[in-house]
Write an enzyme that holds these catalytic residues in place. Structure first.
Site, mmCIF file in Angstrom:
data_model
loop_
_atom_site.group_PDB
_atom_site.id
_atom_site.type_symbol
_atom_site.label_atom_id
_atom_site.label_comp_id
_atom_site.label_asym_id
_atom_site.label_seq_id
_atom_site.Cartn_x
_atom_site.Cartn_y
_atom_site.Cartn_z
ATOM 1 N N LYS A 126 -16.463 21.116 27.685
ATOM 2 C CA LYS A 126 -15.885 20.616 26.436
ATOM 3 C C LYS A 126 -16.973 20.460 25.370
ATOM 4 C CE LYS A 126 -12.043 18.573 28.889
ATOM 5 N NZ LYS A 126 -11.382 17.425 29.502
ATOM 6 N N GLN A 131 -12.243 11.376 30.127
ATOM 7 C CA GLN A 131 -12.034 12.320 31.231
ATOM 8 C C GLN A 131 -11.370 11.603 32.410
ATOM 9 O OE1 GLN A 131 -12.543 15.587 30.971
ATOM 10 N NE2 GLN A 131 -11.884 15.976 33.056
ATOM 11 N N ASP A 177 -6.069 14.653 23.560
ATOM 12 C CA ASP A 177 -5.531 15.079 24.867
ATOM 13 C C ASP A 177 -4.003 15.105 24.851
ATOM 14 O OD1 ASP A 177 -7.144 15.847 27.025
ATOM 15 O OD2 ASP A 177 -7.831 13.800 27.381
HETATM 16 N N1 GUN Z 1 -8.808 15.700 33.943
HETATM 17 C C1 GUN Z 1 -8.269 16.884 34.321
HETATM 18 N N2 GUN Z 1 -7.720 17.505 33.261
HETATM 19 C C2 GUN Z 1 -7.913 16.695 32.193
HETATM 20 C C3 GUN Z 1 -7.603 16.799 30.803
HETATM 21 O O1 GUN Z 1 -6.989 17.759 30.331
HETATM 22 N N3 GUN Z 1 -8.001 15.764 30.042
HETATM 23 C C4 GUN Z 1 -8.649 14.688 30.536
HETATM 24 N N4 GUN Z 1 -8.972 13.709 29.687
HETATM 25 N N5 GUN Z 1 -8.956 14.565 31.801
HETATM 26 C C5 GUN Z 1 -8.606 15.568 32.628
#
Ligand code: GUN
Length: 280
Positions: A52, A96, A119
Site C-alpha cells: 500500500k 490493517q 477501506d
Molecule cells: N486485511 C485484509 N484485507 C484488508 C483490507 O482490504 N483492508 C484492511 N484494512 N485490512 C485488510
C-alpha cells in the site's frame, strides 16, 4: 480455453490513470496523505502494508506509516484515529486487519470518520453503498467490478452467483453486481446443492476462503469465473479458491491467482484516496 483476466495489467492501467490525476490535482493545490496503521507484526499484514505504501509512492501521494506494537491498547489506537480524523492533510485512514484479539475491530472501524474511510468498512459507507449514495466502496469488490468492465464482460442482465458472505467481500460484492443490473444470488456454507446453483451462473464470483474448493462441477461451460481467494498450498505456492487448471478449460474467462483480483484491491484503495483528495 478461457481468456485470462489480467489483474496485474488492469491494476497497472488504473494506477497510471490515478498518477496523472494526482499530478493534475497537485496543480490545483489539492494534496493529501493516506495514514496506514498496523498493530503488531503479522507477516502477511506487513506485506500488504508495504504494498500500500509503495502504491502511494507510485501514484504520488504521501503515506504516513504508524507501526504500533502488538500490546497497543484499544484506547491508544482509538486516540490515534481521533488525532488523524482531525488532521486536515490526512485524507484517508486505513487500519490493517486483523487486529490483535484484545482490540474490538468494530469499534475501531466506527471511529474512522466516514469521509476518510478509504477501506469502505464503516457502517455509514456500507449503508451508502446499499442505497446507491456517494461514499467509499470496499476495495476488493470494487476491483472485481473494474476487472469485469475493463475486460469487456457484460454484467447487465447476467446471472451472478457470489459464493461467500463476508462483510468485506461477499456482501458488498453482491450489492455492487446488483447495482450493475445483474441478477444476483449469494451462496454460502449452508447453501444446499451448491455445485448445481453455481452452474447456473453466467458470472461466478468465489470468495469462500477455502483453497481450491471450486472445480469444474461448479462451473457452467462458458461462464466467467472470478477467484477472490488467496492461499499457500502444500508446496508453499499461491493458489485461490478455484482449481484453476481444470476450470480454465471450460470457463470463457478466469482470473488467475496470483495476478487476478489481488492487485486490484490496492488499485481501488488508491482510487478511493484520490477521490478523497479530490473532494477534500
Ligand atoms: N486485511 C485484509 N484485507 C484488508 C483490507 O482490504 N483492508 C484492511 N484494512 N485490512 C485488510
Amino acid at each position: 480455453m478461457a481468456a485470462i483476466i489480467d489483474g496485474k495489467k488492469i491494476s497497472g492501467q488504473i494506477k497510471d490513470e490515478l498518477k496523472e490525476k494526482v499530478s493534475a490535482l497537485k496543480k490545483e493545490g489539492k494534496t493529501g496523505a493516506l495514514a496506514v496503521i498496523q498493530v503488531g507484526s503479522d507477516p502477511a499484514s506487513s506485506v500488504y502494508v508495504r504494498n500500500k505504501k509503495n502504491a502511494c509512492a507510485y501514484i504520488g501521494i504521501e503515506s504516513l506509516a504508524y507501526e504500533l506494537p502488538e500490546e497497543t491498547s484499544e484506547k491508544e489506537l482509538l486516540g490515534l484515529i481521533e488525532e488523524l480524523n482531525e488532521k486536515e492533510e490526512v485524507r484517508g485512514i486505513l487500519v490493517q486487519l486483523p487486529l490483535p484479539p484484545h482490540i474490538d475491530e468494530g469499534k475501531v472501524i466506527l471511529a474512522i470518520r466516514p469521509e476518510k474511510d478509504v477501506d469502505g468498512f464503516h457502517p455509514q459507507s456500507v449503508g451508502s453503498m446499499v442505497i446507491g449514495e456517494k461514499g467509499f466502496v470496499s476495495c476488493t469488490p470494487a476491483g472485481v467490478i473494474q476487472l469485469l468492465k475493463r475486460s469487456g464482460v457484460e454484467i447487465e442482465g447476467k446471472r451472478c452467483v457470489v459464493v461467500g458472505r463476508s462483510n468485506i467481500v461477499g456482501k458488498p460484492m453482491a450489492l455492487l453486481m446488483l447495482r450493475e443490473n445483474a441478477t444476483v444470488t449469494i451462496a454460502h456454507s449452508r447453501t444446499k446443492n451448491l455445485p448445481e446453483l453455481c452452474r447456473q451462473a453466467d458470472i461466478l464470483i468465489v470468495a469462500v476462503g477455502k483453497p481450491q474448493m471450486i472445480g469444474t462441477e461448479y462451473v457452467r461451460e462458458g461462464a466467467v469465473v472470478i477467484d477472490v481467494g488467496i492461499h499457500r498450498n502444500a508446496d508453499n505456492k499461491l493458489c485461490g479458491d478455484v482449481k484453476f487448471d481444470e476450470v480454465e478449460k471450460i470457463a470463457s474467462a478466469i482470473t488467475p491467482v496470483p495476478g487476478g483480483v489481488g492487485p486490484m484491491t490496492i488499485a481501488m484503495l488508491m482510487a478511493n484516496c484520490v477521490q478523497s483528495i479530490e473532494e477534500g
